[in-house]
Design a protein around this motif. Structure first.
Motif, PDB file in Angstrom:
ATOM      1  N   GLU A   9       0.830  -1.207   0.000  1.00 44.57           N
ATOM      2  CA  GLU A   9       0.000   0.000   0.000  1.00 44.57           C
ATOM      3  C   GLU A   9       0.864   1.257   0.000  1.00 44.57           C
ATOM      4  O   GLU A   9       0.571   2.219  -0.715  1.00 44.57           O
ATOM      5  CB  GLU A   9      -0.939  -0.005   1.207  1.00 44.57           C
ATOM      6  CG  GLU A   9      -2.025  -1.052   1.113  1.00 44.57           C
ATOM      7  CD  GLU A   9      -2.804  -1.234   2.396  1.00 44.57           C
ATOM      8  OE1 GLU A   9      -3.919  -1.767   2.329  1.00 44.57           O
ATOM      9  OE2 GLU A   9      -2.299  -0.860   3.491  1.00 44.57           O
ATOM     10  N   GLU A  10       1.941   1.237   0.773  1.00 44.54           N
ATOM     11  CA  GLU A  10       2.840   2.393   0.799  1.00 44.54           C
ATOM     12  C   GLU A  10       3.452   2.634  -0.571  1.00 44.54           C
ATOM     13  O   GLU A  10       3.555   3.775  -1.030  1.00 44.54           O
ATOM     14  CB  GLU A  10       3.934   2.205   1.840  1.00 44.54           C
ATOM     15  CG  GLU A  10       4.836   3.417   1.952  1.00 44.54           C
ATOM     16  CD  GLU A  10       5.887   3.296   3.032  1.00 44.54           C
ATOM     17  OE1 GLU A  10       6.769   4.170   3.057  1.00 44.54           O
ATOM     18  OE2 GLU A  10       5.846   2.348   3.840  1.00 44.54           O
ATOM     19  N   ALA A  11       3.853   1.571  -1.243  1.00 41.61           N
ATOM     20  CA  ALA A  11       4.417   1.707  -2.591  1.00 41.61           C
ATOM     21  C   ALA A  11       3.373   2.294  -3.544  1.00 41.61           C
ATOM     22  O   ALA A  11       3.704   3.130  -4.394  1.00 41.61           O
ATOM     23  CB  ALA A  11       4.908   0.354  -3.097  1.00 41.61           C
ATOM     24  N   ALA A  59     -10.983  10.206 -10.542  1.00 45.19           N
ATOM     25  CA  ALA A  59      -9.536  10.224 -10.353  1.00 45.19           C
ATOM     26  C   ALA A  59      -9.219  10.014  -8.877  1.00 45.19           C
ATOM     27  O   ALA A  59      -9.916  10.510  -8.000  1.00 45.19           O
ATOM     28  CB  ALA A  59      -8.947  11.543 -10.830  1.00 45.19           C
ATOM     29  N   LEU A  60      -8.157   9.258  -8.634  1.00 46.21           N
ATOM     30  CA  LEU A  60      -7.703   9.015  -7.272  1.00 46.21           C
ATOM     31  C   LEU A  60      -6.697  10.087  -6.877  1.00 46.21           C
ATOM     32  O   LEU A  60      -5.838  10.473  -7.675  1.00 46.21           O
ATOM     33  CB  LEU A  60      -7.031   7.646  -7.173  1.00 46.21           C
ATOM     34  CG  LEU A  60      -7.946   6.455  -7.406  1.00 46.21           C
ATOM     35  CD1 LEU A  60      -7.122   5.198  -7.632  1.00 46.21           C
ATOM     36  CD2 LEU A  60      -8.878   6.272  -6.227  1.00 46.21           C
ATOM     37  N   THR A  61      -6.817  10.545  -5.669  1.00 47.69           N
ATOM     38  CA  THR A  61      -5.857  11.501  -5.130  1.00 47.69           C
ATOM     39  C   THR A  61      -5.619  11.169  -3.673  1.00 47.69           C
ATOM     40  O   THR A  61      -6.418  10.464  -3.050  1.00 47.69           O
ATOM     41  CB  THR A  61      -6.350  12.955  -5.303  1.00 47.69           C
ATOM     42  OG1 THR A  61      -5.303  13.851  -4.960  1.00 47.69           O
ATOM     43  CG2 THR A  61      -7.576  13.237  -4.475  1.00 47.69           C
ATOM     44  N   LEU A  62      -4.516  11.649  -3.136  1.00 45.69           N
ATOM     45  CA  LEU A  62      -4.225  11.425  -1.726  1.00 45.69           C
ATOM     46  C   LEU A  62      -5.094  12.350  -0.892  1.00 45.69           C
ATOM     47  O   LEU A  62      -5.321  13.501  -1.253  1.00 45.69           O
ATOM     48  CB  LEU A  62      -2.754  11.708  -1.436  1.00 45.69           C
ATOM     49  CG  LEU A  62      -1.726  10.882  -2.191  1.00 45.69           C
ATOM     50  CD1 LEU A  62      -0.328  11.258  -1.734  1.00 45.69           C
ATOM     51  CD2 LEU A  62      -1.949   9.404  -2.019  1.00 45.69           C
ATOM     52  N   SER A  63      -5.574  11.836   0.229  1.00 44.74           N
ATOM     53  CA  SER A  63      -6.335  12.677   1.150  1.00 44.74           C
ATOM     54  C   SER A  63      -5.405  13.749   1.698  1.00 44.74           C
ATOM     55  O   SER A  63      -4.176  13.649   1.610  1.00 44.74           O
ATOM     56  CB  SER A  63      -6.912  11.838   2.287  1.00 44.74           C
ATOM     57  OG  SER A  63      -5.881  11.369   3.142  1.00 44.74           O
ATOM     58  N   ILE A  70       3.010  12.037   3.849  1.00 50.59           N
ATOM     59  CA  ILE A  70       4.127  11.702   2.962  1.00 50.59           C
ATOM     60  C   ILE A  70       5.010  12.895   2.649  1.00 50.59           C
ATOM     61  O   ILE A  70       6.169  12.719   2.320  1.00 50.59           O
ATOM     62  CB  ILE A  70       3.676  11.013   1.659  1.00 50.59           C
ATOM     63  CG1 ILE A  70       2.898  11.950   0.780  1.00 50.59           C
ATOM     64  CG2 ILE A  70       2.926   9.747   1.940  1.00 50.59           C
ATOM     65  CD1 ILE A  70       2.831  11.483  -0.645  1.00 50.59           C
ATOM     66  N   SER A  71       4.488  14.109   2.775  1.00 50.98           N
ATOM     67  CA  SER A  71       5.318  15.275   2.455  1.00 50.98           C
ATOM     68  C   SER A  71       6.458  15.451   3.446  1.00 50.98           C
ATOM     69  O   SER A  71       7.481  16.036   3.116  1.00 50.98           O
ATOM     70  CB  SER A  71       4.478  16.545   2.391  1.00 50.98           C
ATOM     71  OG  SER A  71       4.035  16.902   3.680  1.00 50.98           O
ATOM     72  N   VAL A  76       9.859  10.095   0.086  1.00 50.49           N
ATOM     73  CA  VAL A  76       8.653  10.183  -0.725  1.00 50.49           C
ATOM     74  C   VAL A  76       8.617  11.529  -1.452  1.00 50.49           C
ATOM     75  O   VAL A  76       7.647  11.903  -2.055  1.00 50.49           O
ATOM     76  CB  VAL A  76       7.395   9.998   0.152  1.00 50.49           C
ATOM     77  CG1 VAL A  76       6.136  10.001  -0.667  1.00 50.49           C
ATOM     78  CG2 VAL A  76       7.465   8.718   0.945  1.00 50.49           C
ATOM     79  N   GLY A  77       9.678  12.268  -1.362  1.00 47.25           N
ATOM     80  CA  GLY A  77       9.733  13.540  -2.069  1.00 47.25           C
ATOM     81  C   GLY A  77       9.471  14.722  -1.173  1.00 47.25           C
ATOM     82  O   GLY A  77       9.228  15.816  -1.657  1.00 47.25           O
ATOM     83  N   GLY A  78       9.518  14.540   0.141  1.00 45.90           N
ATOM     84  CA  GLY A  78       9.322  15.640   1.067  1.00 45.90           C
ATOM     85  C   GLY A  78      10.556  16.519   1.130  1.00 45.90           C
ATOM     86  O   GLY A  78      11.505  16.371   0.369  1.00 45.90           O
TER      87      GLY A  78
END
Length: 81
Positions: A9-11, A59-63, A70-71, A76-78
């Motif tokens: 799920e994390e991936a 479309a799926l987006t992060l809540s 993740i930021s 994860v790109g934070g």
């Protein structure tokens, strides 16, 4: 929100976040076409746990909470330290 997610799920969260950073808004069908139908149970789980939301165009987006979670993670790109 359930912060206990599997490595799979994390991936998937990372993958969706990367697609959004690239300007893409994938649907569940887009991700199934790209990653295989076996991704659907993980998507459903992430929806139930509050990590993903679906907009009017499917479309799926992060809540908002998932985006914040993740930021702050460097891998994860934070923000870089």
């Amino acid at each position: 929100m359930d912060f206990n997610i599997t490595a799979e799920e994390e991936a998937l969260v990372r993958h969706i976040a990367a697609r959004h950073r690239a300007g893409d808004s994938p649907t569940d069908d887009d991700l199934a076409d790209e990653l295989g139908d076996e991704v659907r149970p993980a998507l459903q789980s992430l929806l139930q746990k509050g990590w993903l939301v679906v907009d009017a165009e499917r479309a799926l987006t992060l809540s908002t909470i998932a985006q914040a979670a993740i930021s702050s993670r460097r891998d994860v790109g934070g923000a870089e330290a």
